[in-house]
Design a protein around this motif. Structure first.
Motif, PDB file in Angstrom:
ATOM      1  N   LYS A  18      17.680 -76.082  57.019  1.00 52.85           N
ATOM      2  CA  LYS A  18      16.548 -75.162  56.908  1.00 52.85           C
ATOM      3  C   LYS A  18      15.280 -75.763  57.529  1.00 52.85           C
ATOM      4  N   GLU A  19      15.108 -77.075  57.372  1.00 50.08           N
ATOM      5  CA  GLU A  19      13.950 -77.736  57.973  1.00 50.08           C
ATOM      6  C   GLU A  19      14.032 -77.709  59.492  1.00 50.08           C
ATOM      7  N   TYR A  20      15.215 -77.990  60.004  1.00 49.88           N
ATOM      8  CA  TYR A  20      15.401 -77.953  61.464  1.00 49.88           C
ATOM      9  C   TYR A  20      15.122 -76.554  62.012  1.00 49.88           C
ATOM     10  N   ARG A  21      15.609 -75.538  61.314  1.00 50.30           N
ATOM     11  CA  ARG A  21      15.377 -74.158  61.748  1.00 50.30           C
ATOM     12  C   ARG A  21      13.889 -73.808  61.689  1.00 50.30           C
ATOM     13  N   SER A  22      13.205 -74.242  60.618  1.00 47.12           N
ATOM     14  CA  SER A  22      11.789 -73.898  60.464  1.00 47.12           C
ATOM     15  C   SER A  22      10.918 -74.558  61.538  1.00 47.12           C
ATOM     16  N   LYS A  90      21.227 -96.441  69.443  1.00 47.62           N
ATOM     17  CA  LYS A  90      20.354 -95.273  69.463  1.00 47.62           C
ATOM     18  C   LYS A  90      21.057 -93.999  68.986  1.00 47.62           C
ATOM     19  N   ASP A  91      22.307 -93.803  69.404  1.00 46.66           N
ATOM     20  CA  ASP A  91      23.011 -92.579  69.029  1.00 46.66           C
ATOM     21  C   ASP A  91      23.245 -92.529  67.519  1.00 46.66           C
ATOM     22  N   ARG A  92      23.551 -93.687  66.934  1.00 48.99           N
ATOM     23  CA  ARG A  92      23.724 -93.738  65.484  1.00 48.99           C
ATOM     24  C   ARG A  92      22.433 -93.351  64.774  1.00 48.99           C
ATOM     25  N   VAL A  93      21.314 -93.931  65.203  1.00 46.35           N
ATOM     26  CA  VAL A  93      20.029 -93.623  64.574  1.00 46.35           C
ATOM     27  C   VAL A  93      19.705 -92.136  64.711  1.00 46.35           C
ATOM     28  N   LEU A  94      19.925 -91.598  65.899  1.00 45.50           N
ATOM     29  CA  LEU A  94      19.645 -90.183  66.135  1.00 45.50           C
ATOM     30  C   LEU A  94      20.457 -89.293  65.201  1.00 45.50           C
ATOM     31  N   LEU A  95      21.754 -89.571  65.087  1.00 46.27           N
ATOM     32  CA  LEU A  95      22.630 -88.706  64.298  1.00 46.27           C
ATOM     33  C   LEU A  95      22.450 -88.905  62.799  1.00 46.27           C
ATOM     34  N   GLU A  96      22.050 -90.097  62.387  1.00 47.30           N
ATOM     35  CA  GLU A  96      21.812 -90.305  60.959  1.00 47.30           C
ATOM     36  C   GLU A  96      20.563 -89.584  60.480  1.00 47.30           C
ATOM     37  N   HIS A  97      19.661 -89.264  61.398  1.00 51.38           N
ATOM     38  CA  HIS A  97      18.434 -88.552  61.028  1.00 51.38           C
ATOM     39  C   HIS A  97      18.462 -87.069  61.409  1.00 51.38           C
ATOM     40  N   ASN A  98      19.235 -86.725  62.429  1.00 48.85           N
ATOM     41  CA  ASN A  98      19.229 -85.339  62.897  1.00 48.85           C
ATOM     42  C   ASN A  98      20.482 -85.045  63.717  1.00 48.85           C
ATOM     43  N   PRO A  99      21.515 -84.459  63.112  1.00 54.67           N
ATOM     44  CA  PRO A  99      22.711 -84.102  63.872  1.00 54.67           C
ATOM     45  C   PRO A  99      22.585 -82.762  64.589  1.00 54.67           C
ATOM     46  N   TYR A 100      21.557 -81.977  64.255  1.00 57.80           N
ATOM     47  CA  TYR A 100      21.496 -80.586  64.716  1.00 57.80           C
ATOM     48  C   TYR A 100      21.139 -80.452  66.195  1.00 57.80           C
ATOM     49  N   SER A 101      20.296 -81.353  66.705  1.00 61.17           N
ATOM     50  CA  SER A 101      19.948 -81.270  68.117  1.00 61.17           C
ATOM     51  C   SER A 101      21.181 -81.461  68.998  1.00 61.17           C
ATOM     52  N   LEU A 102      22.075 -82.358  68.568  1.00 58.29           N
ATOM     53  CA  LEU A 102      23.321 -82.534  69.327  1.00 58.29           C
ATOM     54  C   LEU A 102      24.174 -81.280  69.262  1.00 58.29           C
ATOM     55  N   ILE A 103      24.326 -80.707  68.081  1.00 59.29           N
ATOM     56  CA  ILE A 103      25.157 -79.503  67.954  1.00 59.29           C
ATOM     57  C   ILE A 103      24.584 -78.368  68.798  1.00 59.29           C
ATOM     58  N   GLU A 104      23.268 -78.172  68.737  1.00 58.41           N
ATOM     59  CA  GLU A 104      22.650 -77.114  69.535  1.00 58.41           C
ATOM     60  C   GLU A 104      22.785 -77.409  71.022  1.00 58.41           C
ATOM     61  N   GLY A 105      22.517 -78.659  71.421  1.00 56.58           N
ATOM     62  CA  GLY A 105      22.609 -79.017  72.832  1.00 56.58           C
ATOM     63  C   GLY A 105      24.019 -78.890  73.376  1.00 56.58           C
ATOM     64  N   MET A 106      24.982 -79.274  72.574  1.00 57.24           N
ATOM     65  CA  MET A 106      26.374 -79.172  73.004  1.00 57.24           C
ATOM     66  C   MET A 106      26.813 -77.719  73.127  1.00 57.24           C
ATOM     67  N   THR A 107      26.351 -76.871  72.214  1.00 55.30           N
ATOM     68  CA  THR A 107      26.671 -75.442  72.294  1.00 55.30           C
ATOM     69  C   THR A 107      26.046 -74.821  73.541  1.00 55.30           C
ATOM     70  N   LEU A 108      24.826 -75.220  73.864  1.00 58.44           N
ATOM     71  CA  LEU A 108      24.193 -74.745  75.101  1.00 58.44           C
ATOM     72  C   LEU A 108      24.972 -75.191  76.328  1.00 58.44           C
TER      73      LEU A 108
END
Length: 421
Positions: A18-22, A90-108
């Motif tokens: 919900k935070e990511y969406r907002s 870096k990838d571990r740090v990114l995904l431990e704090h925010n997995p949604y950007s990857l999911i959105e980017g991969m879907t795009l």
């Protein structure tokens, strides 16, 4: 400056859906699905100048353009999260704090390339990152951003998470493809390249986590915005730098690409440890050449770093001070690469253990003058290996002999490491 990758991060936890969406999450996907053609999405990524953040730095949109549009059968996207390069996290740090950007980017990316099914190949040991990704995939499906007829469109896209047994060689894209197919992870012969014949013989694109996580920002704000983030004219975007070694504050930070090396060390890392002086660093993970104090003003971008004889690589900066023995450091790295060789080709299988043996002799006081010439020969010989593992392993050795040959020779003359009591 509002940089895209860490903007959703919370200090001690992962951002919630919900935070990511907002904060604008998945708006780029909605915009693309409802108002852009796949070709327009791909062209926007080309125009942005985004280069692969996994190490090679190849232009992302250009890589996508190699996928033929007229081949029958399914095509695939694989996200490479087999992050085993020493000095890189870096990838571990990114995904431990925010997995949604990857999911959105991969879907795009799937939408741009006409891919129905994508895979995230993540190394064993990244349990928290994998847990976050599994949750994010489920949440995206429930909200209609993944699965059948996403956002009510005619496009259906699924993403599966594959937890790998993990070896360094799986970071090579064709070895990763073999591993995902359940085969021994040896590199494949090129050509054919994965864009034509990859996973299960179908056209395949392999992109890094950080690369794909940049896509939503590019689509939301435009190619010109992304280019404007860089500090140097030829650069584009931000970069995750993970800094370790002899600095006051070890950290993974997002900074504009093209920022000078010294500004990273003296800025977010707080400078060198008390009483320590900068001697050298590895700028882009273990498979890159040493840089010295004369390079502290070099812009940290692909071409400027290449011009001074190294590579930006993954952005994993390992800092050494005046008390560090660089022969010992190089030996440590070569030992890792020798262990991680898949053994497929002779230069890598036989050459790396031999280089390790020579460096061990030098470090322990049994080296000879001829050993320096033999090491130089092996820097050349190991470039004839089947894949890039062995040439990458030779990069720190190349930097050692280029910038610190006197230190190597001092080991030989004094018959011991001069920095050890």
């Amino acid at each position: 400056m509002d940089l895209p990758l860490f903007r959703h991060n919370r200090r001690d936890r992962s951002v919630a859906f919900k935070e990511y969406r907002s904060e604008g999450g998945f708006e780029a996907l909605k915009r693309a699905i409802t108002g852009m053609t796949p070709a327009e999405v791909q062209q926007t990524v080309i125009d942005s100048g985004l280069r692969g953040r996994g190490g090679a730095g190849f232009p992302t949109g250009k890589k996508w353009s190699f996928v033929p549009r007229d081949l029958p059968g399914p095509r695939w996207i694989i996200c490479n999260c087999d992050e085993m390069e020493p000095g890189t996290y870096k990838d571990r740090v990114l995904l431990e704090h925010n997995p949604y950007s990857l999911i959105e980017g991969m879907t795009l990316a799937c939408y741009a390339l006409g891919v129905r099914h994508g895979f995230i190949f993540i190394r064993k040991g990244y349990e928290q990152a994998a847990e976050n990704l599994a949750r994010a995939i489920d949440e995206a499906k429930k909200e209609g951003f993944l699965g059948e007829r996403i956002l009510g469109s005619e496009h259906s896209i699924d993403i599966d998470l594959h937890l790998s047994a993990g070896r360094y060689i799986c970071g090579e894209e064709t070895a990763l493809i073999n591993a995902l197919e359940g085969k021994r992870p040896n590199p494949r012969q090129k050509p054919p390249f994965p864009a034509v014949k990859g996973l299960w013989a179908g056209p395949t694109v392999v992109n890094n986590v950080e690369t794909l996580a940049n896509i939503p920002g590019i689509l939301a704000r435009g190619a010109a915005w992304f280019k404007g983030l860089a500090m140097n004219p030829e650069g584009a975007g931000s970069k995750l730098f993970c800094v370790s070694g002899s600095v006051k504050d070890r950290a993974c930070v997002e900074l504009p690409i093209g920022i000078p090396l010294g500004d990273i060390i003296d800025g977010p890392c707080g400078g060198m440890r008390l009483g320590k002086r900068f001697k050298a660093c590895i700028p882009g993970g273990a498979s890159t050449q040493f840089l010295t104090a004369e390079h502290l003003k070099v812009p940290m971008d692909y071409d400027p770093v290449a011009k001074v004889g190294s590579r930006l690589g993954s952005g994993g900066i390992i800092v050494f001070d005046q008390d560090h023995c660089l022969v010992e450091a190089t030996l440590n790295l070569i030992t890792f690469f020798a262990r991680e060789s898949c053994g497929w080709c002779t230069p890598c299988r036989e050459g790396l253990p031999y280089v390790r043996e020579i460096l061990t002799r030098i470090e322990t006081g049994y080296g000879k003058e001829d050993d320096i010439a033999i090491l130089r020969e092996h820097i050349k010989y190991l470039n004839y290996s089947f894949c890039a593992l062995a040439p990458g392993a030779m990069a720190p050795l190349d930097g050692l002999l280029r910038h610190f040959e006197d230190e190597v020779r001092e080991h030989i003359v004094k018959k011991k490491c001069p920095l050890k009591k």
